[in-house]
Design a protein around this motif. Structure first.
Motif, PDB file in Angstrom:
ATOM      1  N   LEU A   1     -24.551 -29.383 -18.907  1.00 17.10           N
ATOM      2  CA  LEU A   1     -23.888 -29.791 -17.665  1.00 17.10           C
ATOM      3  C   LEU A   1     -24.707 -30.842 -16.911  1.00 17.10           C
ATOM      4  O   LEU A   1     -25.839 -30.597 -16.524  1.00 17.10           O
ATOM      5  CB  LEU A   1     -23.672 -28.550 -16.784  1.00 17.10           C
ATOM      6  N   HIS A   2     -24.085 -32.002 -16.707  1.00 12.78           N
ATOM      7  CA  HIS A   2     -24.761 -33.102 -16.002  1.00 12.78           C
ATOM      8  C   HIS A   2     -24.521 -32.922 -14.509  1.00 12.78           C
ATOM      9  O   HIS A   2     -23.576 -33.452 -13.940  1.00 12.78           O
ATOM     10  CB  HIS A   2     -24.170 -34.435 -16.495  1.00 12.78           C
ATOM     11  N   VAL A   3     -25.400 -32.155 -13.863  1.00 12.32           N
ATOM     12  CA  VAL A   3     -25.078 -31.645 -12.530  1.00 12.32           C
ATOM     13  C   VAL A   3     -25.370 -32.652 -11.416  1.00 12.32           C
ATOM     14  O   VAL A   3     -24.718 -32.634 -10.379  1.00 12.32           O
ATOM     15  CB  VAL A   3     -25.763 -30.276 -12.298  1.00 12.32           C
TER      16      VAL A   3
ATOM     17  N   GLY B   1     -19.536 -26.409  -7.358  1.00 12.71           N
ATOM     18  CA  GLY B   1     -19.868 -26.998  -8.647  1.00 12.71           C
ATOM     19  C   GLY B   1     -20.012 -28.508  -8.596  1.00 12.71           C
ATOM     20  O   GLY B   1     -20.205 -29.152  -9.614  1.00 12.71           O
ATOM     21  N   SER B   2     -19.944 -29.072  -7.370  1.00 12.21           N
ATOM     22  CA  SER B   2     -20.039 -30.531  -7.259  1.00 12.21           C
ATOM     23  C   SER B   2     -21.484 -31.012  -7.318  1.00 12.21           C
ATOM     24  O   SER B   2     -21.745 -32.199  -7.417  1.00 12.21           O
ATOM     25  CB  SER B   2     -19.400 -30.990  -5.962  1.00 12.21           C
ATOM     26  N   GLY B   3     -22.445 -30.069  -7.217  1.00  9.72           N
ATOM     27  CA  GLY B   3     -23.854 -30.444  -7.278  1.00  9.72           C
ATOM     28  C   GLY B   3     -24.503 -30.557  -5.915  1.00  9.72           C
ATOM     29  O   GLY B   3     -25.659 -30.946  -5.808  1.00  9.72           O
ATOM     30  N   LYS B   4     -23.770 -30.185  -4.850  1.00  9.59           N
ATOM     31  CA  LYS B   4     -24.321 -30.384  -3.503  1.00  9.59           C
ATOM     32  C   LYS B   4     -25.528 -29.482  -3.216  1.00  9.59           C
ATOM     33  O   LYS B   4     -26.508 -29.929  -2.638  1.00  9.59           O
ATOM     34  CB  LYS B   4     -23.231 -30.227  -2.429  1.00  9.59           C
TER      35      LYS B   4
ATOM     36  N   VAL C   1     -21.616 -37.014   3.403  1.00 11.33           N
ATOM     37  CA  VAL C   1     -21.688 -37.423   2.003  1.00 11.33           C
ATOM     38  C   VAL C   1     -20.766 -36.495   1.216  1.00 11.33           C
ATOM     39  O   VAL C   1     -20.943 -35.280   1.251  1.00 11.33           O
ATOM     40  CB  VAL C   1     -23.137 -37.311   1.483  1.00 11.33           C
ATOM     41  N   PHE C   2     -19.772 -37.070   0.566  1.00 11.65           N
ATOM     42  CA  PHE C   2     -18.840 -36.247  -0.209  1.00 11.65           C
ATOM     43  C   PHE C   2     -19.200 -36.320  -1.688  1.00 11.65           C
ATOM     44  O   PHE C   2     -19.308 -37.400  -2.265  1.00 11.65           O
ATOM     45  CB  PHE C   2     -17.396 -36.721   0.003  1.00 11.65           C
ATOM     46  N   MET C   3     -19.421 -35.155  -2.288  1.00  9.35           N
ATOM     47  CA  MET C   3     -19.810 -35.108  -3.707  1.00  9.35           C
ATOM     48  C   MET C   3     -18.725 -34.452  -4.547  1.00  9.35           C
ATOM     49  O   MET C   3     -18.041 -33.534  -4.095  1.00  9.35           O
ATOM     50  CB  MET C   3     -21.102 -34.309  -3.890  1.00  9.35           C
ATOM     51  N   ASP C   4     -18.597 -34.928  -5.776  1.00 11.48           N
ATOM     52  CA  ASP C   4     -17.727 -34.261  -6.739  1.00 11.48           C
ATOM     53  C   ASP C   4     -18.233 -34.544  -8.149  1.00 11.48           C
ATOM     54  O   ASP C   4     -18.618 -35.676  -8.451  1.00 11.48           O
ATOM     55  CB  ASP C   4     -16.281 -34.752  -6.579  1.00 11.48           C
ATOM     56  N   GLY C   5     -18.255 -33.526  -8.977  1.00 14.31           N
ATOM     57  CA  GLY C   5     -18.668 -33.688 -10.374  1.00 14.31           C
ATOM     58  C   GLY C   5     -20.056 -34.288 -10.531  1.00 14.31           C
ATOM     59  O   GLY C   5     -20.312 -35.034 -11.476  1.00 14.31           O
TER      60      GLY C   5
END
Lengths: 217, 251
Positions: free
Chosen positions: B23-25, B46-49, B216-220
């Motif tokens: 998983l490339h987190v 699960g977005s890595g935040k 800051v919005f993170m996803d994937g």
């Protein structure tokens, strides 16, 4: 019971010698076991490997073999001490592996967040272990550690039999085989009672300790 | 906001990558946080935040890239890292107060053992901080005797006791009952007003609107969008952010 009362001086001497072996072994095996446990959970891979090697070696070798190695191996290497010293040393090495694993089970029972919180306020690995993790591990460690230590107390008989002599077990052996006293009263009335005094006292102390270190969660 | 960003960034992540196995987190993360800035990190689970937040004080080691704090590169392990962590406050979702120590001891431990302050000095300062977060009357209790909101405020005081340069909050209100969320957020808003540099992983829109300079919005594992809070919540640019906001704002 007269074989016991007739020789009560010898039993008292034997009791004190056993106690001496036990207290020295305790003083050695407890800190050594904790140290090896610290190695096994440390972030440094060579230390972890060393800890694993230590436990694998001493946990999987019969006590008598460890004692043989100490008593005859060290002199071969030019290290000469008394039989008593080597006997206690063997018991310390052997027991430290079991102490380590009991302590490690306690460390693993402390939630990972505790160690993370310790690290995040800037405590280093040793400080985190000492001030945060180990005090909380102690609570879970007391029962299994108690079993390990009581086993060690009984194993002191093997050390005595191995050639140190003069302990409870050896006293019984010499009374029955050399002086012809009947086996049953000597071993049950004298030797067993002597060990029970030690192990039951230890059990009671451990129970007190368990109550004292219990913490609310 | 009392202080606006100026000068060299206090925290800088450049080209940061991290994998959990396959998983490339965290994927090629670039992020700079200025002194006194409050950055809210938001995103689906699960977005890595959280990983991003934990990477800043190396609770999660990264595989590629560089993280600097106050110009210094994050050290690998050992004494240097411990010293750096002392300057970075961390507040966890599950509080993680030391269960065997009283509230006061929790707050004074770091200053005594790491900053080498005297016990009296550290405890005096600890009482001031407990006063500031509103739990001074609980100083001699154990964590388990406190409510979640009280525990989290103690955790904030414990982090503040180290006089950190930056504070990280990893979902600080997610484990709390609804009525306790505000007492924690109020403390955090107070900190932001006093000019503390903060990275806050949270879903609390109210907090983001009241206190944040940037969202800051993170996803994937990627930073998808960065904007001022009002802009982000009213007119998000990316489809992913629009979709995410539509899901959490309808309730």
């Amino acid at each position: 019971m007269s074989p016991v009362f007739d020789n009560i001086d010898q039993f008292v001497d034997g009791f004190l010698t056993s106690l001496e072996i036990i207290l020295w072994a305790l003083a050695g095996a407890l800190p050594l076991g904790v140290l090896i446990a610290a190695c096994r959970v440390s972030p440094i891979p060579p230390l972890r490997a060393f800890g694993t090697f230590w436990v694998t070696t001493f946990r999987n070798t019969p006590l008598t073999v460890v004692l043989f190695f100490c008593a005859f191996g060290f002199p071969e290497l030019g290290i000469n001490r008394s039989f008593f010293f080597f006997g206690v040393l063997g018991l310390v090495l052997y027991t430290s592996a079991f102490v380590c694993e009991a302590v490690r089970s306690g460390i693993n029972s402390v939630p990972a967040g505790q160690a993370e919180a310790a690290r995040s306020i800037g405590l280093n690995f040793t400080q985190g272990l000492r001030y945060v993790v180990l005090p909380q591990a102690l609570r879970t460690v007391v029962p299994p550690l108690g079993s390990v230590l009581i086993a060690m107390m009984k194993n002191s008989a093997v050390v005595g039999a191995f050639g140190v002599g003069g302990d409870l077990w050896s006293t019984g052996a010499s009374l029955t085989s050399a002086q012809g006293y009947p086996t049953f009263p000597v071993y049950v009335g004298g030797v067993a009672v002597g060990y029970l005094i030690i192990t039951l006292t230890a059990g009671a102390l451990l129970q007190l300790l368990e109550r004292k270190v219990a913490i609310a969660r | 906001m009392t202080s606006r960003p100026n000068g060299e960034p206090l925290v800088r992540l450049s080209g940061v990558d991290k994998w959990f196995g396959e998983l490339h987190v965290l994927q090629d993360i670039d992020l700079s946080i200025d002194r006194g800035e409050v950055v809210v990190v938001i995103g689906p689970s699960g977005s890595g935040k959280s990983t991003l937040c934990r990477a800043i004080n190396r609770l999660e080691p990264i595989d590629k890239g560089e993280i600097t704090i106050d110009g210094a590169r994050l050290p690998d392990e050992g004494k240097e890292l411990a010293r750096l962590r002392a300057d970075v406050g961390m507040v966890f979702q599950s509080f993680n107060l030391f269960a065997h120590k009283t509230v006061l001891e929790n707050v004074a431990l770091g200053p005594v053992k790491v900053r080498k302050k005297s016990k009296a000095e550290a405890e005096g300062r600890a009482r001031e901080l407990l006063e500031r977060v509103g739990v001074a009357s609980q100083a001699d209790k154990y964590p388990a005797q406190l409510s979640g909101g009280q525990q989290q405020r103690v955790a904030i005081a414990r982090a503040l006791a180290m006089e950190p340069k930056v504070m990280l909050f990893d979902e600080p209100t997610s484990a709390l009952d609804p009525e306790m969320i505000n007492e924690v957020l109020d403390v955090m808003v107070g900190l932001a007003k006093d000019g503390m540099t903060m990275v806050v992983v949270t879903h609390e829109m109210g907090f983001a609107r009241r206190a944040a300079n940037r969202v800051v919005f993170m996803d994937g594992g990627r930073i998808v969008e960065t904007a001022e809070p009002e802009t982000f919540f009213t007119s998000p640019q990316s489809d992913r952010a629009k979709d995410f906001l539509s899901k959490i704002l309808t309730h």
